[in-house]
Design a protein around this motif. Sequence first.
Motif, PDB file in Angstrom:
ATOM      1  N   PHE A   1      -4.507  27.816   5.930  1.00 54.57           N
ATOM      2  CA  PHE A   1      -4.377  29.318   6.890  1.00 54.57           C
ATOM      3  C   PHE A   1      -4.668  30.495   5.954  1.00 54.57           C
ATOM      4  CE2 PHE A   1      -1.943  32.712   8.801  1.00 54.57           C
ATOM      5  CZ  PHE A   1      -2.223  32.484   9.927  1.00 54.57           C
ATOM      6  N   GLY A   2      -4.151  30.676   4.721  1.00 57.10           N
ATOM      7  CA  GLY A   2      -4.416  31.895   4.194  1.00 57.10           C
ATOM      8  C   GLY A   2      -5.778  32.049   4.037  1.00 57.10           C
ATOM      9  N   ALA A   3      -6.792  31.244   3.526  1.00 57.49           N
ATOM     10  CA  ALA A   3      -8.256  31.552   3.087  1.00 57.49           C
ATOM     11  C   ALA A   3      -8.887  31.976   4.554  1.00 57.49           C
ATOM     12  CB  ALA A   3      -8.833  30.403   2.715  1.00 57.49           C
ATOM     13  N   ALA A   4      -8.607  31.411   5.750  1.00 61.35           N
ATOM     14  CA  ALA A   4      -9.171  31.801   6.964  1.00 61.35           C
ATOM     15  C   ALA A   4      -8.726  33.063   7.393  1.00 61.35           C
ATOM     16  CB  ALA A   4      -8.583  30.556   7.934  1.00 61.35           C
ATOM     17  N   LEU A   5      -7.413  33.389   7.382  1.00 64.15           N
ATOM     18  CA  LEU A   5      -6.945  34.700   7.628  1.00 64.15           C
ATOM     19  C   LEU A   5      -7.491  35.754   6.711  1.00 64.15           C
ATOM     20  CD1 LEU A   5      -5.023  36.633   9.040  1.00 64.15           C
ATOM     21  CD2 LEU A   5      -3.308  36.215   7.246  1.00 64.15           C
ATOM     22  N   ARG A   6      -7.617  35.422   5.651  1.00 65.33           N
ATOM     23  CA  ARG A   6      -8.360  36.586   4.784  1.00 65.33           C
ATOM     24  C   ARG A   6      -9.855  36.575   5.064  1.00 65.33           C
ATOM     25  NH1 ARG A   6      -8.008  33.934   0.094  1.00 65.33           N
ATOM     26  NH2 ARG A   6      -6.014  34.924  -0.261  1.00 65.33           N
ATOM     27  N   LYS A   7     -10.380  35.751   5.586  1.00 63.35           N
ATOM     28  CA  LYS A   7     -11.857  35.811   5.903  1.00 63.35           C
ATOM     29  C   LYS A   7     -12.116  36.377   7.384  1.00 63.35           C
ATOM     30  CE  LYS A   7     -15.833  32.635   6.968  1.00 63.35           C
ATOM     31  NZ  LYS A   7     -15.831  32.829   8.611  1.00 63.35           N
ATOM     32  N   LEU A   8     -11.297  36.117   8.266  1.00 65.77           N
ATOM     33  CA  LEU A   8     -11.251  36.786   9.545  1.00 65.77           C
ATOM     34  C   LEU A   8     -11.077  38.118   9.595  1.00 65.77           C
ATOM     35  CD1 LEU A   8      -9.657  33.761  11.476  1.00 65.77           C
ATOM     36  CD2 LEU A   8     -12.191  34.476  11.829  1.00 65.77           C
ATOM     37  N   ARG A   9     -10.024  38.527   8.802  1.00 61.40           N
ATOM     38  CA  ARG A   9      -9.700  39.855   8.727  1.00 61.40           C
ATOM     39  C   ARG A   9     -10.807  40.747   7.789  1.00 61.40           C
ATOM     40  NH1 ARG A   9      -8.115  42.529   4.434  1.00 61.40           N
ATOM     41  NH2 ARG A   9      -7.763  40.827   3.157  1.00 61.40           N
ATOM     42  N   ALA A  10     -11.587  40.082   6.770  1.00 59.84           N
ATOM     43  CA  ALA A  10     -12.718  41.016   6.290  1.00 59.84           C
ATOM     44  C   ALA A  10     -13.751  41.110   7.258  1.00 59.84           C
ATOM     45  CB  ALA A  10     -12.712  40.129   5.152  1.00 59.84           C
ATOM     46  N   GLU A  11     -14.073  39.940   8.094  1.00 59.74           N
ATOM     47  CA  GLU A  11     -14.732  39.876   8.902  1.00 59.74           C
ATOM     48  C   GLU A  11     -14.488  41.021  10.081  1.00 59.74           C
ATOM     49  OE1 GLU A  11     -15.524  35.989  10.590  1.00 59.74           O
ATOM     50  OE2 GLU A  11     -16.675  35.361   8.543  1.00 59.74           O
ATOM     51  N   ALA A  12     -13.451  41.310  10.195  1.00 64.35           N
ATOM     52  CA  ALA A  12     -13.063  42.372  11.203  1.00 64.35           C
ATOM     53  C   ALA A  12     -13.021  43.771  10.775  1.00 64.35           C
ATOM     54  CB  ALA A  12     -11.762  42.128  11.842  1.00 64.35           C
ATOM     55  N   GLY A  13     -13.249  43.842   9.107  1.00 66.16           N
ATOM     56  CA  GLY A  13     -13.258  45.203   8.814  1.00 66.16           C
ATOM     57  C   GLY A  13     -11.895  45.767   8.558  1.00 66.16           C
ATOM     58  N   LEU A  14     -10.885  45.016   8.383  1.00 61.69           N
ATOM     59  CA  LEU A  14      -9.653  45.709   8.435  1.00 61.69           C
ATOM     60  C   LEU A  14      -8.974  45.300   6.992  1.00 61.69           C
ATOM     61  CD1 LEU A  14      -8.059  44.121  11.918  1.00 61.69           C
ATOM     62  CD2 LEU A  14      -8.830  46.560  11.349  1.00 61.69           C
ATOM     63  N   SER A  15      -8.013  46.344   6.569  1.00 55.93           N
ATOM     64  CA  SER A  15      -7.333  46.154   5.509  1.00 55.93           C
ATOM     65  C   SER A  15      -6.026  45.355   5.769  1.00 55.93           C
ATOM     66  CB  SER A  15      -7.025  47.660   4.890  1.00 55.93           C
ATOM     67  OG  SER A  15      -6.245  48.145   5.727  1.00 55.93           O
ATOM     68  N   GLN A  16      -5.292  44.600   4.890  1.00 54.84           N
ATOM     69  CA  GLN A  16      -3.921  44.412   5.242  1.00 54.84           C
ATOM     70  C   GLN A  16      -3.238  45.210   5.883  1.00 54.84           C
ATOM     71  OE1 GLN A  16      -2.905  42.983   1.374  1.00 54.84           O
ATOM     72  NE2 GLN A  16      -3.655  40.860   1.502  1.00 54.84           N
ATOM     73  N   ALA A  17      -3.117  46.578   5.559  1.00 56.91           N
ATOM     74  CA  ALA A  17      -2.379  47.495   6.166  1.00 56.91           C
ATOM     75  C   ALA A  17      -2.658  47.723   7.589  1.00 56.91           C
ATOM     76  CB  ALA A  17      -2.309  48.914   5.215  1.00 56.91           C
ATOM     77  N   GLU A  18      -3.918  47.811   7.823  1.00 59.65           N
ATOM     78  CA  GLU A  18      -4.383  48.091   9.197  1.00 59.65           C
ATOM     79  C   GLU A  18      -3.805  46.957  10.163  1.00 59.65           C
ATOM     80  OE1 GLU A  18      -8.462  50.957   8.385  1.00 59.65           O
ATOM     81  OE2 GLU A  18      -8.386  48.831   8.065  1.00 59.65           O
ATOM     82  N   LEU A  19      -4.173  45.845   9.613  1.00 56.25           N
ATOM     83  CA  LEU A  19      -3.934  44.482  10.392  1.00 56.25           C
ATOM     84  C   LEU A  19      -2.316  44.562  10.665  1.00 56.25           C
ATOM     85  CD1 LEU A  19      -4.756  42.166  11.965  1.00 56.25           C
ATOM     86  CD2 LEU A  19      -4.816  40.865   9.784  1.00 56.25           C
ATOM     87  N   GLY A  20      -1.780  44.677   9.619  1.00 53.07           N
ATOM     88  CA  GLY A  20      -0.297  44.545   9.812  1.00 53.07           C
ATOM     89  C   GLY A  20       0.458  45.822  10.686  1.00 53.07           C
ATOM     90  N   GLU A  21      -0.279  46.788  10.994  1.00 52.26           N
ATOM     91  CA  GLU A  21       0.260  47.902  11.634  1.00 52.26           C
ATOM     92  C   GLU A  21      -0.237  47.469  13.178  1.00 52.26           C
ATOM     93  OE1 GLU A  21      -1.036  52.438  12.689  1.00 52.26           O
ATOM     94  OE2 GLU A  21      -0.672  52.060  10.797  1.00 52.26           O
ATOM     95  N   ARG A  22      -1.337  46.692  13.304  1.00 48.92           N
ATOM     96  CA  ARG A  22      -1.430  46.276  14.621  1.00 48.92           C
ATOM     97  C   ARG A  22      -0.627  45.211  15.203  1.00 48.92           C
ATOM     98  NH1 ARG A  22      -8.146  46.128  15.212  1.00 48.92           N
ATOM     99  NH2 ARG A  22      -8.641  48.213  14.746  1.00 48.92           N
ATOM    100  N   ILE A  23      -0.180  44.283  14.245  1.00 49.12           N
ATOM    101  CA  ILE A  23       0.731  43.229  14.647  1.00 49.12           C
ATOM    102  C   ILE A  23       2.030  43.384  14.444  1.00 49.12           C
ATOM    103  CG2 ILE A  23      -1.219  41.592  14.517  1.00 49.12           C
ATOM    104  CD1 ILE A  23       0.139  40.602  12.251  1.00 49.12           C
ATOM    105  N   GLY A  24       2.382  44.531  13.930  1.00 52.07           N
ATOM    106  CA  GLY A  24       4.048  44.703  13.579  1.00 52.07           C
ATOM    107  C   GLY A  24       4.453  43.999  12.052  1.00 52.07           C
ATOM    108  N   VAL A  25       3.697  44.047  11.369  1.00 46.03           N
ATOM    109  CA  VAL A  25       4.050  43.557  10.066  1.00 46.03           C
ATOM    110  C   VAL A  25       3.783  44.197   9.068  1.00 46.03           C
ATOM    111  CG1 VAL A  25       4.376  41.035  10.809  1.00 46.03           C
ATOM    112  CG2 VAL A  25       2.402  41.734   9.600  1.00 46.03           C
ATOM    113  N   VAL A  26       4.396  44.111   7.809  1.00 51.58           N
ATOM    114  CA  VAL A  26       4.129  44.803   6.741  1.00 51.58           C
ATOM    115  C   VAL A  26       2.841  44.288   5.852  1.00 51.58           C
ATOM    116  CG1 VAL A  26       6.249  45.985   6.433  1.00 51.58           C
ATOM    117  CG2 VAL A  26       5.687  43.873   5.244  1.00 51.58           C
ATOM    118  N   ALA A  27       2.067  45.187   5.019  1.00 52.30           N
ATOM    119  CA  ALA A  27       1.214  44.490   4.533  1.00 52.30           C
ATOM    120  C   ALA A  27       1.313  43.403   3.428  1.00 52.30           C
ATOM    121  CB  ALA A  27       0.330  45.770   3.845  1.00 52.30           C
ATOM    122  N   GLN A  28       2.472  43.485   2.885  1.00 53.50           N
ATOM    123  CA  GLN A  28       3.066  42.617   1.884  1.00 53.50           C
ATOM    124  C   GLN A  28       3.225  41.097   2.608  1.00 53.50           C
ATOM    125  OE1 GLN A  28       4.123  45.644   2.320  1.00 53.50           O
ATOM    126  NE2 GLN A  28       4.309  46.730   0.287  1.00 53.50           N
TER     127      GLN A  28
END
Length: 76
Positions: A1-28
């Motif tokens: 799951f983790g590697a796929a998430l990392r790849k998809l997030r990078a392809e979307a051009g989002l940082s962990q903080a940006e994606l976290g803000e969109r879905i309501g979880v912290v970057a950590q």
Amino acid sequence: FGAALRKLRAEAGLSQAELGERIGVVAQALAKYERGVTEPTWPVVLRLAEALGVTPNDFKEPPADPDPPRAMGKRK
């Protein structure tokens, strides 16, 4: 799951903080998902998929090949 998430997030051009803000979880939390330390709940998986424009199945990683192909060639 983790590697796929990392790849998809990078392809979307989002940082962990940006994606976290969109879905309501912290970057950590996203960092832990990407490293495989923890697994997200199903509702979080659904929010991740929606935010990244993918389906939950896109987070599946292909199974490891237990017998990788060997190079073809002459033996010495």
